[in-house]
Enzyme design. Structure first.
Site, PDB file in Angstrom:
ATOM      1  N   ARG A  89     -23.965  37.112 -28.773  1.00  0.00           N
ATOM      2  CA  ARG A  89     -22.563  37.188 -29.207  1.00  0.00           C
ATOM      3  C   ARG A  89     -21.724  38.011 -28.247  1.00  0.00           C
ATOM      4  O   ARG A  89     -20.625  37.588 -27.862  1.00  0.00           O
ATOM      5  CB  ARG A  89     -22.462  37.749 -30.630  1.00  0.00           C
ATOM      6  CG  ARG A  89     -22.935  36.759 -31.681  1.00  0.00           C
ATOM      7  CD  ARG A  89     -22.954  37.382 -33.051  1.00  0.00           C
ATOM      8  NE  ARG A  89     -23.896  38.508 -33.035  1.00  0.00           N
ATOM      9  CZ  ARG A  89     -23.947  39.461 -33.954  1.00  0.00           C
ATOM     10  NH1 ARG A  89     -23.105  39.448 -34.966  1.00  0.00           N
ATOM     11  NH2 ARG A  89     -24.833  40.420 -33.874  1.00  0.00           N
ATOM     12  N   ASN A 146     -23.198  35.022 -35.743  1.00  0.00           N
ATOM     13  CA  ASN A 146     -24.558  34.625 -36.087  1.00  0.00           C
ATOM     14  C   ASN A 146     -24.515  33.870 -37.404  1.00  0.00           C
ATOM     15  O   ASN A 146     -23.645  34.094 -38.244  1.00  0.00           O
ATOM     16  CB  ASN A 146     -25.466  35.848 -36.260  1.00  0.00           C
ATOM     17  CG  ASN A 146     -25.943  36.416 -34.937  1.00  0.00           C
ATOM     18  OD1 ASN A 146     -25.862  35.781 -33.904  1.00  0.00           O
ATOM     19  ND2 ASN A 146     -26.448  37.633 -34.981  1.00  0.00           N
TER      20      ASN A 146
END
Length: 107
Positions: free
Chosen positions: A33, A51
């Site tokens: 990320r 996520n």
């Protein structure tokens, strides 16, 4: 503003491409990320990354078509060094990407 000016303004705006992407493999716990945020910002993209509870990463990329294609087809297919991407699915989206690129909570 009259309609002729409005149409001219729209015609001069660069095209925008928005896609939603699901990335599978070893993509959680490897800074995917944060890496995505950094790369998307470098390319001037709007959107987000998060996520998913199933172990995948989901992202929305919006911006100049060549930059979106670079992010999806080149960068996300490889990912950061510790990742291993086994599948990537991208599809057009009408979602509002907002301004800038951010990390969102897990869903």
């Amino acid at each position: 503003m009259n309609s002729a000016i409005s149409c001219a303004a729209k015609a001069s705006m660069p095209p925008i491409k928005t896609v939603r992407v699901i990335i599978k493999g070893r993509v959680q716990g490897v800074f995917f990320r944060d890496w995505t945020v950094q790369n998307a910002r470098e390319l001037g993209l709007n959107g987000w990354v998060r996520n998913r509870r199933d172990g995948s990463v989901e992202a929305l990329f919006s911006g100049e078509p060549a930059a979106v294609d670079d992010m999806v087809d080149k960068r996300c297919r490889l990912g950061p060094p510790a990742s291993m991407v086994t599948a990537l699915n991208a599809f057009p989206s009408d979602d509002d990407p907002g301004h800038g690129f951010q990390r969102k909570p897990t869903v």
